[in-house]
Design a protein around this motif. Structure first.
Motif, PDB file in Angstrom:
ATOM      1  N   GLN A  94       0.813  -1.226   0.000  1.00 57.12           N
ATOM      2  CA  GLN A  94       0.000   0.000   0.000  1.00 57.12           C
ATOM      3  C   GLN A  94       0.843   1.271   0.000  1.00 57.12           C
ATOM      4  O   GLN A  94       0.334   2.356  -0.265  1.00 57.12           O
ATOM      5  CB  GLN A  94      -0.902   0.019   1.235  1.00 57.12           C
ATOM      6  N   LEU A  95       2.116   1.142   0.293  1.00 58.77           N
ATOM      7  CA  LEU A  95       2.962   2.303   0.535  1.00 58.77           C
ATOM      8  C   LEU A  95       3.064   3.247  -0.657  1.00 58.77           C
ATOM      9  O   LEU A  95       2.949   4.472  -0.499  1.00 58.77           O
ATOM     10  CB  LEU A  95       4.344   1.841   0.982  1.00 58.77           C
ATOM     11  N   ALA A  96       3.274   2.736  -1.853  1.00 56.42           N
ATOM     12  CA  ALA A  96       3.417   3.599  -3.035  1.00 56.42           C
ATOM     13  C   ALA A  96       2.161   4.445  -3.238  1.00 56.42           C
ATOM     14  O   ALA A  96       2.251   5.649  -3.529  1.00 56.42           O
ATOM     15  CB  ALA A  96       3.720   2.768  -4.277  1.00 56.42           C
ATOM     16  N   GLY A  97       1.000   3.858  -3.085  1.00 55.42           N
ATOM     17  CA  GLY A  97      -0.249   4.600  -3.235  1.00 55.42           C
ATOM     18  C   GLY A  97      -0.417   5.669  -2.174  1.00 55.42           C
ATOM     19  O   GLY A  97      -0.881   6.776  -2.453  1.00 55.42           O
ATOM     20  N   THR A  98      -0.041   5.358  -0.942  1.00 55.23           N
ATOM     21  CA  THR A  98      -0.130   6.331   0.149  1.00 55.23           C
ATOM     22  C   THR A  98       0.804   7.511  -0.114  1.00 55.23           C
ATOM     23  O   THR A  98       0.418   8.670   0.059  1.00 55.23           O
ATOM     24  CB  THR A  98       0.210   5.662   1.500  1.00 55.23           C
ATOM     25  N   LEU A  99       2.021   7.216  -0.540  1.00 54.63           N
ATOM     26  CA  LEU A  99       2.971   8.290  -0.847  1.00 54.63           C
ATOM     27  C   LEU A  99       2.452   9.181  -1.965  1.00 54.63           C
ATOM     28  O   LEU A  99       2.495  10.412  -1.867  1.00 54.63           O
ATOM     29  CB  LEU A  99       4.335   7.706  -1.223  1.00 54.63           C
ATOM     30  N   ALA A 100       1.958   8.583  -3.038  1.00 56.97           N
ATOM     31  CA  ALA A 100       1.466   9.360  -4.179  1.00 56.97           C
ATOM     32  C   ALA A 100       0.248  10.202  -3.809  1.00 56.97           C
ATOM     33  O   ALA A 100       0.134  11.358  -4.221  1.00 56.97           O
ATOM     34  CB  ALA A 100       1.125   8.420  -5.338  1.00 56.97           C
ATOM     35  N   ARG A 101      -0.631   9.645  -3.035  1.00 55.50           N
ATOM     36  CA  ARG A 101      -1.885  10.331  -2.709  1.00 55.50           C
ATOM     37  C   ARG A 101      -1.725  11.420  -1.654  1.00 55.50           C
ATOM     38  O   ARG A 101      -2.354  12.471  -1.728  1.00 55.50           O
ATOM     39  CB  ARG A 101      -2.900   9.305  -2.232  1.00 55.50           C
ATOM     40  N   HIS A 102      -0.895  11.179  -0.647  1.00 55.87           N
ATOM     41  CA  HIS A 102      -0.847  12.089   0.494  1.00 55.87           C
ATOM     42  C   HIS A 102       0.478  12.840   0.686  1.00 55.87           C
ATOM     43  O   HIS A 102       0.513  13.783   1.478  1.00 55.87           O
ATOM     44  CB  HIS A 102      -1.157  11.319   1.789  1.00 55.87           C
ATOM     45  N   TYR A 103       1.538  12.416  -0.005  1.00 52.40           N
ATOM     46  CA  TYR A 103       2.850  13.005   0.277  1.00 52.40           C
ATOM     47  C   TYR A 103       3.592  13.507  -0.953  1.00 52.40           C
ATOM     48  O   TYR A 103       4.760  13.873  -0.849  1.00 52.40           O
ATOM     49  CB  TYR A 103       3.729  11.984   1.016  1.00 52.40           C
ATOM     50  N   ALA A 104       2.958  13.536  -2.116  1.00 53.96           N
ATOM     51  CA  ALA A 104       3.627  14.000  -3.334  1.00 53.96           C
ATOM     52  C   ALA A 104       4.175  15.414  -3.132  1.00 53.96           C
ATOM     53  O   ALA A 104       3.489  16.287  -2.598  1.00 53.96           O
ATOM     54  CB  ALA A 104       2.667  13.971  -4.514  1.00 53.96           C
ATOM     55  N   GLY A 105       5.414  15.599  -3.494  1.00 49.55           N
ATOM     56  CA  GLY A 105       6.044  16.916  -3.392  1.00 49.55           C
ATOM     57  C   GLY A 105       6.599  17.234  -2.017  1.00 49.55           C
ATOM     58  O   GLY A 105       7.244  18.257  -1.832  1.00 49.55           O
ATOM     59  N   LYS A 106       6.364  16.378  -1.040  1.00 50.70           N
ATOM     60  CA  LYS A 106       6.870  16.628   0.314  1.00 50.70           C
ATOM     61  C   LYS A 106       8.228  15.953   0.482  1.00 50.70           C
ATOM     62  O   LYS A 106       8.403  14.789   0.140  1.00 50.70           O
ATOM     63  CB  LYS A 106       5.889  16.109   1.363  1.00 50.70           C
ATOM     64  N   ALA A 107       9.166  16.704   1.017  1.00 51.28           N
ATOM     65  CA  ALA A 107      10.512  16.187   1.239  1.00 51.28           C
ATOM     66  C   ALA A 107      10.770  16.035   2.728  1.00 51.28           C
ATOM     67  O   ALA A 107       9.937  16.388   3.555  1.00 51.28           O
ATOM     68  CB  ALA A 107      11.531  17.141   0.615  1.00 51.28           C
ATOM     69  N   ASP A 108      11.933  15.504   3.049  1.00 44.25           N
ATOM     70  CA  ASP A 108      12.385  15.323   4.432  1.00 44.25           C
ATOM     71  C   ASP A 108      11.426  14.435   5.216  1.00 44.25           C
ATOM     72  O   ASP A 108      10.990  14.769   6.308  1.00 44.25           O
ATOM     73  CB  ASP A 108      12.586  16.672   5.120  1.00 44.25           C
ATOM     74  N   LEU A 109      11.127  13.282   4.606  1.00 44.19           N
ATOM     75  CA  LEU A 109      10.238  12.311   5.228  1.00 44.19           C
ATOM     76  C   LEU A 109      11.013  11.084   5.677  1.00 44.19           C
ATOM     77  O   LEU A 109      12.020  10.711   5.073  1.00 44.19           O
ATOM     78  CB  LEU A 109       9.151  11.866   4.247  1.00 44.19           C
ATOM     79  N   LYS A 110      10.517  10.447   6.715  1.00 44.30           N
ATOM     80  CA  LYS A 110      11.065   9.189   7.218  1.00 44.30           C
ATOM     81  C   LYS A 110      10.045   8.083   7.002  1.00 44.30           C
ATOM     82  O   LYS A 110       8.830   8.308   7.084  1.00 44.30           O
ATOM     83  CB  LYS A 110      11.360   9.277   8.720  1.00 44.30           C
ATOM     84  N   LEU A 111      10.545   6.892   6.737  1.00 43.21           N
ATOM     85  CA  LEU A 111       9.708   5.710   6.662  1.00 43.21           C
ATOM     86  C   LEU A 111       9.991   4.881   7.912  1.00 43.21           C
ATOM     87  O   LEU A 111      11.113   4.440   8.141  1.00 43.21           O
ATOM     88  CB  LEU A 111      10.012   4.905   5.408  1.00 43.21           C
ATOM     89  N   ILE A 112       8.961   4.692   8.721  1.00 41.95           N
ATOM     90  CA  ILE A 112       9.088   4.019   9.999  1.00 41.95           C
ATOM     91  C   ILE A 112       8.498   2.613   9.868  1.00 41.95           C
ATOM     92  O   ILE A 112       7.319   2.459   9.543  1.00 41.95           O
ATOM     93  CB  ILE A 112       8.322   4.792  11.106  1.00 41.95           C
TER      94      ILE A 112
END
Length: 114
Positions: free
Chosen positions: A41-59
């Motif tokens: 599910q991760l790729a879809g979550t990133l595309a939908r809610h985090y596109a263009g956002k930098a300085d993120l961590k994956l926990i």
């Protein structure tokens, strides 16, 4: 162990490490639970809610360590997503990594254990 994943702003994650607990983002607080994704599910979550956002961590989190506060509930298209009702103890975290951003604002999704 089944691993679930939280995408988190790096500064918020540093605060969580100091406090030994993550209380969630503003979106999590609004919804009343901490949002997680499975590896598929991760790729879809990133595309939908985090596109263009930098300085993120994956926990990466051990789902079993969360007990009955973790619920699997329908979300996008009826697919079941993991939701944590309560705080995330740092002791349940099995890994933390940076999420790289491409020039177009999308993220490189690392290879993950399902």
């Amino acid at each position: 162990m089944r691993t679930i994943y939280k995408i988190c702003d790096a500064a918020a994650w540093r605060d969580a490490e100091r406090a030994a607990v993550y209380r969630g983002s503003a979106d999590d607080a609004r919804d009343g639970f901490i949002h997680f994704s499975t590896a598929p599910q991760l790729a879809g979550t990133l595309a939908r809610h985090y596109a263009g956002k930098a300085d993120l961590k994956l926990i990466a989190v051990d789902a079993a360590a969360l007990g009955d506060r973790l619920r699997w509930e329908p979300s996008r298209g009826g697919e079941l997503f993991p939701h944590l009702y309560g705080e995330l103890p740092i002791s349940a975290v099995t890994g933390v990594q940076d999420l790289a951003t491409r020039p177009d604002g999308s993220h490189l999704v690392p290879e993950l254990a399902p």
